[in-house]
Design an enzyme around this catalytic site. Structure first.
Site, PDB file in Angstrom:
ATOM      1  N   ASP A 103       0.841  -1.197   0.000  1.00  0.00           N
ATOM      2  CA  ASP A 103       0.000   0.000   0.000  1.00  0.00           C
ATOM      3  C   ASP A 103       0.878   1.249   0.000  1.00  0.00           C
ATOM      4  O   ASP A 103       1.543   1.555   0.987  1.00  0.00           O
ATOM      5  CB  ASP A 103      -0.895   0.007   1.240  1.00  0.00           C
ATOM      6  CG  ASP A 103      -1.860   1.162   1.200  1.00  0.00           C
ATOM      7  OD1 ASP A 103      -2.972   0.992   0.668  1.00  0.00           O
ATOM      8  OD2 ASP A 103      -1.497   2.260   1.665  1.00  0.00           O
ATOM      9  N   TYR A 122       3.444   9.596  -0.630  1.00  0.00           N
ATOM     10  CA  TYR A 122       4.530   8.967   0.130  1.00  0.00           C
ATOM     11  C   TYR A 122       5.885   9.129  -0.567  1.00  0.00           C
ATOM     12  O   TYR A 122       6.919   8.863   0.041  1.00  0.00           O
ATOM     13  CB  TYR A 122       4.286   7.466   0.347  1.00  0.00           C
ATOM     14  CG  TYR A 122       3.006   7.075   1.039  1.00  0.00           C
ATOM     15  CD1 TYR A 122       2.188   8.021   1.658  1.00  0.00           C
ATOM     16  CD2 TYR A 122       2.611   5.739   1.082  1.00  0.00           C
ATOM     17  CE1 TYR A 122       1.001   7.640   2.274  1.00  0.00           C
ATOM     18  CE2 TYR A 122       1.433   5.357   1.709  1.00  0.00           C
ATOM     19  CZ  TYR A 122       0.636   6.305   2.290  1.00  0.00           C
ATOM     20  OH  TYR A 122      -0.538   5.915   2.901  1.00  0.00           O
ATOM     21  N   LYS A 144      -2.555   6.064  -4.363  1.00  0.00           N
ATOM     22  CA  LYS A 144      -3.630   7.014  -4.069  1.00  0.00           C
ATOM     23  C   LYS A 144      -3.369   8.364  -4.725  1.00  0.00           C
ATOM     24  O   LYS A 144      -2.217   8.800  -4.819  1.00  0.00           O
ATOM     25  CB  LYS A 144      -3.754   7.214  -2.550  1.00  0.00           C
ATOM     26  CG  LYS A 144      -3.700   5.911  -1.757  1.00  0.00           C
ATOM     27  CD  LYS A 144      -3.884   6.105  -0.267  1.00  0.00           C
ATOM     28  CE  LYS A 144      -3.588   4.826   0.492  1.00  0.00           C
ATOM     29  NZ  LYS A 144      -2.157   4.603   0.765  1.00  0.00           N
ATOM     30  N   HIS A 179      -7.280   9.894  -1.818  1.00  0.00           N
ATOM     31  CA  HIS A 179      -6.570   9.800  -0.544  1.00  0.00           C
ATOM     32  C   HIS A 179      -7.351  10.438   0.621  1.00  0.00           C
ATOM     33  O   HIS A 179      -7.394   9.884   1.720  1.00  0.00           O
ATOM     34  CB  HIS A 179      -5.185  10.439  -0.686  1.00  0.00           C
ATOM     35  CG  HIS A 179      -4.164   9.897   0.267  1.00  0.00           C
ATOM     36  ND1 HIS A 179      -2.830   9.821  -0.043  1.00  0.00           N
ATOM     37  CD2 HIS A 179      -4.286   9.417   1.525  1.00  0.00           C
ATOM     38  CE1 HIS A 179      -2.172   9.303   1.001  1.00  0.00           C
ATOM     39  NE2 HIS A 179      -3.039   9.057   1.955  1.00  0.00           N
TER      40      HIS A 179
END
Ligand code: A2P
Length: 274
Positions: free
Chosen positions: A46, A51, A76, A109
């Site tokens: 994930d 990120y 996301k 998100h």
């Protein structure tokens, strides 16, 4: 139930019942950590545009030697891309950086203001066959009600903060009734909270010769939510996947449920400023 067990999304796509999260794992550490996760037997990773480690996740997938279809990858759409109307561009960037042929699950998100128009674009991406499933993250019941009233394709998942201090009973029951599968981010309470210090977890850990983290993750599996634990440490990555040789009783499940304080470690989906 075993590490290779999968659950069915509302469009028939199968998703592994335990995932490995990579939020706040640095780009330097991500490849190594995801490699360890594959070695331990995780098949579900994930990540997110935000990120900033999609490239490293993709490299680890390609390096794993596993067939692409054996691995499930979620990413996301980030808030600033949604607000700027860059949904399609951002999806293309994620696909290019991951460089793994296709994305399994693509999520909004956070419920930023224009989530309906964003969802329409995710539906187009899905209908064009560019992703196997679409869903949301951090949506509350009132967001989902608005979304479901406008959606042609129902979200497959809602990825939410959930751990023993935030059990999310009402939201999970709502999602179950709408066939939206819940996934838990920060399933261990984020590391800095006191969740893992709770006495009941120590007691159950002693009883089953497991760690408090393993007790919490097992509780997630038994309550039907997909936990996405993250760690940059090999030993923890391995132990967080060793959840299949014991079973909590109904009373033990209820005792962990009772730790709920409706207490978040992350941002509030009804009041966030990013
Ligand atoms: P580390 O990377 O040093 O292992 P959450 O998934 O709830 O957000 O929690 C993640 C945090 O918990 C990370 O800081 C991670 O640190 C730590 N963590 C991961 N697995 C365990 C574990 N089995 N026991 C204790 N802490 C853990």
């Amino acid at each position: 139930m075993q590490l290779s067990s999968k659950k069915k999304l509302n469009n028939g796509v199968m998703i592994p019942g335990l995932g490995f999260g990579v939020y706040q794992i640095s780009r330097e550490e991500t490849g190594r950590a995801v490699g360890w996760a594959f070695e331990a037997g995780y098949r579900h990773i994930d990540t997110a545009r935000f990120y900033d480690n999609e490239k490293e996740v993709g490299q680890a997938v390609r390096k794993s030697g596993l067939k692409r279809e054996e691995i499930f990858v979620t990413t996301k759409l980030w808030n600033s891309d949604a607000r700027a109307g860059r949904q399609k561009e951002a999806f293309a960037e994620s696909l290019k950086d991951l460089n793994i042929e296709y994305i399994d699950l693509y999520l909004i998100h956070w419920p930023v203001e224009n989530f309906i128009s964003t969802w329409k674009i995710l539906e187009e991406i899905y209908t064009a066959g560019l992703v196997r499933a679409i869903g949301v993250s951090n949506f509350q019941i009132h967001h989902l009600e608005i979304l479901l009233a406008a959606a042609k394709v129902a979200p497959a998942t809602n990825q939410i903060e959930s751990h023993p201090y935030l059990t999310q009973k009402e939201l999970r029951e709502y999602c179950a009734a709408k066939e939206i599968l819940c996934e838990a981010w920060s399933p261990l309470g984020g590391g800095r909270s006191l969740v893992l210090e709770e006495e009941i977890l120590a007691r159950l850990a002693g009883k089953y010769a497991k760690s408090p983290a393993q007790i919490v993750l097992r509780w997630d599996l038994q309550r039907g939510i997909i936990p996405l634990p993250k760690s940059a440490k090999r030993e923890r990555i391995i132990s967080n996947s060793q959840l299949y040789d014991f079973e909590l009783s109904r009373e033990e499940m209820a005792a962990i449920d009772d730790l709920n304080k409706n207490k978040r470690v992350g941002p509030d989906p009804d009041n966030f400023a990013f």
